[in-house]
Design an enzyme around this catalytic site. Structure first.
Site, short mmCIF file in Angstrom:
data_model
loop_
_atom_site.label_atom_id
_atom_site.label_comp_id
_atom_site.label_asym_id
_atom_site.label_seq_id
_atom_site.Cartn_x
_atom_site.Cartn_y
_atom_site.Cartn_z
N ASN A 157 62.38 42.12 34.99
CA ASN A 157 62.36 41.50 33.66
C ASN A 157 61.55 40.22 33.77
OD1 ASN A 157 62.87 40.32 31.20
ND2 ASN A 157 65.05 39.91 31.59
N LYS A 169 60.63 38.32 31.48
CA LYS A 169 60.97 37.33 30.44
C LYS A 169 59.69 36.76 29.81
CE LYS A 169 65.22 36.41 32.88
NZ LYS A 169 66.38 35.58 33.07
N HIS A 184 70.20 41.73 26.24
CA HIS A 184 70.18 40.75 27.34
C HIS A 184 70.99 39.53 26.91
CE1 HIS A 184 68.84 37.84 30.29
NE2 HIS A 184 68.45 38.86 31.03
N GLU A 244 70.50 36.49 27.22
CA GLU A 244 69.71 35.41 26.60
C GLU A 244 69.48 35.69 25.12
OE1 GLU A 244 66.45 35.37 29.41
OE2 GLU A 244 67.81 34.59 30.94
N GLU A 278 75.31 42.34 34.08
CA GLU A 278 74.74 41.04 34.44
C GLU A 278 75.73 39.93 34.09
OE1 GLU A 278 70.18 41.19 34.59
OE2 GLU A 278 70.72 40.80 32.52
N GLY A 336 69.87 33.58 36.99
CA GLY A 336 69.02 32.41 37.23
C GLY A 336 69.69 31.25 37.91
N SER A 355 70.56 36.95 39.88
CA SER A 355 70.20 36.32 41.15
C SER A 355 70.04 37.32 42.30
CB SER A 355 71.21 35.23 41.51
OG SER A 355 71.11 34.16 40.58
#
Ligand code: PEP
Length: 241
Positions: free
Chosen positions: A12, A14, A99, A101, A165, A171, A203
């Site tokens: 990904n 991003k 996701h 985010e 996730e 991250g 991660s």
């Protein structure tokens, strides 16, 4: 009979990269040549404008491309949005939906469900993301939270991928214990059945990939930061193959 699930290593990217990144599959193939990747599926999900050019380079190297989001409708007055059909036309085989985010900026389970339906309609495979916050994990609610997301976000379709996730692992360099990953993937397996791949994301790095990918019911990984360097993406993919 249970079919053997081919591991999926999904990058990904991003909001990273420029048009020169369309050549990254060449670097990836140099680090991990096609002949050694038979029992593995490699996928790169770039920002939208890179999709067609990346597809042209990645396709012959047996690397798939996917998108990071789609709209639920086929067309219409939705400024800034992209349909699943257009993504398929641009060369995508997969699309990430839900996701964390995006969920953090207001995407609901119902939105995620509708996007997964749209992906299926366009012959894309949705990678449906789920995962708990640190507070939810510390309160002992992680499995319950993810079960609720699965119930509400996964439509009645045959072909999809789940990406577990934990939000607090994305991250941050932090990962759950292998026992916690195992417990969560076991719980997800019970819900989705034997034929669905369940990825771990959060991660994943070359240094921890072997351990994570060896956990039962982990059928691959969704990788953010470590997927931006082709050497580290290749190292993670080698750990899966
Ligand atoms: C992600 O955002 O999907 C992700 C797993 O990121 P990272 O690998 O950087 O934690």
């Amino acid at each position: 009979m249970t079919k053997k699930l081919i591991p999926l290593i999904a990058a990904n990217w991003k909001m990273h990269g420029d048009m020169s990144w369309a050549q990254k599959p060449v670097e990836l193939d140099a680090a991990f040549p096609i002949a050694e990747r038979e029992h593995l599926e490699l996928l790169i999900c770039p920002p939208f404008p890179l999709l067609p050019a990346l597809h042209v380079v990645a396709g012959p190297l047996n690397i798939r491309v996917g998108a990071q989001n789609c709209h639920s409708e086929i067309k219409g007055a939705h400024t800034g949005e992209v349909s699943a059909e257009l993504l398929a036309d641009a060369g995508a085989d997969y699309v990430i939906v839900g996701h964390s985010e995006r969920r953090a900026s207001g995407e609901t389970d119902q939105n995620v469900h509708d996007k997964a339906v749209a992906a299926n309609r366009a012959d894309l495979i949705p990678i449906i993301c789920v995962g708990e916050s640190l507070e939810q994990r510390e309160a002992g609610d992680a499995i319950k939270v993810v079960a609720d997301q699965l119930n509400k976000s996964v439509p009645d379709i045959e072909d999809y991928v789940i990406a577990y996730e934990p939000i607090w692992a994305i991250g941050t360099g932090k990962i759950p214990t292998m026992d916690d990953i195992s417990d969560m993937h076991h719980a997800i397996r019970k819900r989705v059945g034997q034929d669905i791949r369940i990825l771990y994301g959060g991660s994943v790095k070359p240094g921890n990939a072997s351990e994570i990918l060896a956990v039962p019911n982990v059928n691959g990984a969704l990788i953010g930061g470590a997927s931006l360097e082709m050497d580290s993406l290749a190292a993670i993919a080698k750990a899966a193959s």
